[in-house]
Design an enzyme around this catalytic site. Structure first.
Site, short mmCIF file in Angstrom:
data_model
loop_
_atom_site.label_atom_id
_atom_site.label_comp_id
_atom_site.label_asym_id
_atom_site.label_seq_id
_atom_site.Cartn_x
_atom_site.Cartn_y
_atom_site.Cartn_z
N ARG A 13 0.84 -1.20 0.00
CA ARG A 13 0.00 0.00 0.00
C ARG A 13 0.88 1.25 0.00
NH1 ARG A 13 -3.59 2.76 4.68
NH2 ARG A 13 -4.76 4.17 3.34
N HIS A 14 0.39 2.28 -0.67
CA HIS A 14 1.10 3.56 -0.76
C HIS A 14 1.32 4.19 0.61
CE1 HIS A 14 -2.53 5.80 0.21
NE2 HIS A 14 -3.18 4.96 -0.58
N ARG A 63 -0.02 8.89 -5.56
CA ARG A 63 0.45 8.38 -4.27
C ARG A 63 1.06 6.99 -4.41
NH1 ARG A 63 -5.18 8.68 -4.38
NH2 ARG A 63 -6.43 6.89 -3.68
N GLU A 87 -7.52 2.77 -6.78
CA GLU A 87 -8.44 2.52 -5.67
C GLU A 87 -9.88 2.48 -6.18
OE1 GLU A 87 -9.24 1.07 -3.18
OE2 GLU A 87 -8.38 2.17 -1.48
N HIS A 155 -3.58 0.29 -3.46
CA HIS A 155 -4.37 1.01 -2.46
C HIS A 155 -5.07 0.00 -1.55
CE1 HIS A 155 -3.89 4.55 -5.12
NE2 HIS A 155 -3.93 3.63 -6.06
#
Length: 214
Positions: A13-14, A63, A87, A155
């Site tokens: 995940r970012h 991101r 996302e 995401h």
């Protein structure tokens, strides 16, 4: 038992964004990393690089792309960006805080938490997110060497649905996979009967499993 490990997928995940701090639903809105988020990505990238990944794919939202760039910088690997790894699109929920969603869309939120298929904010179903993201992950996994490792930079919601789909879990049970913290990751390994969840929401170097369940 030989030394063959099988392929691995690391779903990362970012790093942190301002909207994460404000508990604001991002969805497909393109929100950049904070300075702290960039620092998280740099730290995590050093750990993930030691797992010697063979390929990196990433969501094209800033991101995730910026997070992936930190791993590319230390591994020298090329990043393949794919909008299918974005996302969940959540319509009118996007930009609202957690509290605002509960106040304005309480019934919809409760139904989603119960595991019902809900178009949050008039957006995508979780199964539709898995329909677009999981095939991309599998397609890139098939290109790996037999014991290769793919890093997927994406995401929280997309990673959860992808893990659920790859593990063969019924969509109403995907919520039983806890969320990922910023810049943490989960590891799937290829076993004799399909994919297995080896690590979840990890933020340190994965350790081999020593015990009966190998």
């Amino acid at each position: 038992m030989n030394g063959h490990r099988g392929r691995r997928i690391i779903l990362w995940r970012h790093g942190q964004t301002l909207w994460n701090l404000e508990r604001r639903f991002q969805g497909s809105t393109d929100i950049p990393l904070t300075e702290a988020g960039l620092g998280q990505a740099r730290r995590a990238a050093r750990l993930l690089a030691s797992l010697k990944p063979d390929a990196i794919i990433a969501s094209d939202l800033g991101r995730a792309a910026a997070t992936a760039a930190e791993l590319a910088a230390v591994t020298g690997l090329h990043i393949t960006h794919d909008e299918a790894l974005r996302e969940t699109y959540a319509g009118v929920w996007q930009g609202l805080t957690h509290e605002e969603i509960i106040t304005l869309h309480g019934e919809e939120y409760t139904a989603w938490k119960r595991g019902e298929p809900v178009r949050r904010g008039g957006g995508e179903l979780e199964s539709e997110v898995a329909d677009r993201a999981a095939p991309v992950v599998l397609r890139h996994t098939e290109k790996l060497p037999e014991d290769g490792t793919l890093v997927v930079v994406s995401h929280g919601g997309t990673i959860r649905t992808t893990i659920g789909r790859l593990l063969g879990l019924d969509a109403r049970h995907w919520e039983s996979l806890g969320g990922l913290s910023n810049c943490c990751w989960s590891v799937l390994g290829q076993g004799a009967r399909g994919w297995r969840l080896l690590e979840h929401n990890a933020g340190t170097l994965p350790e081999p499993v020593l015990g009966d369940d190998v």
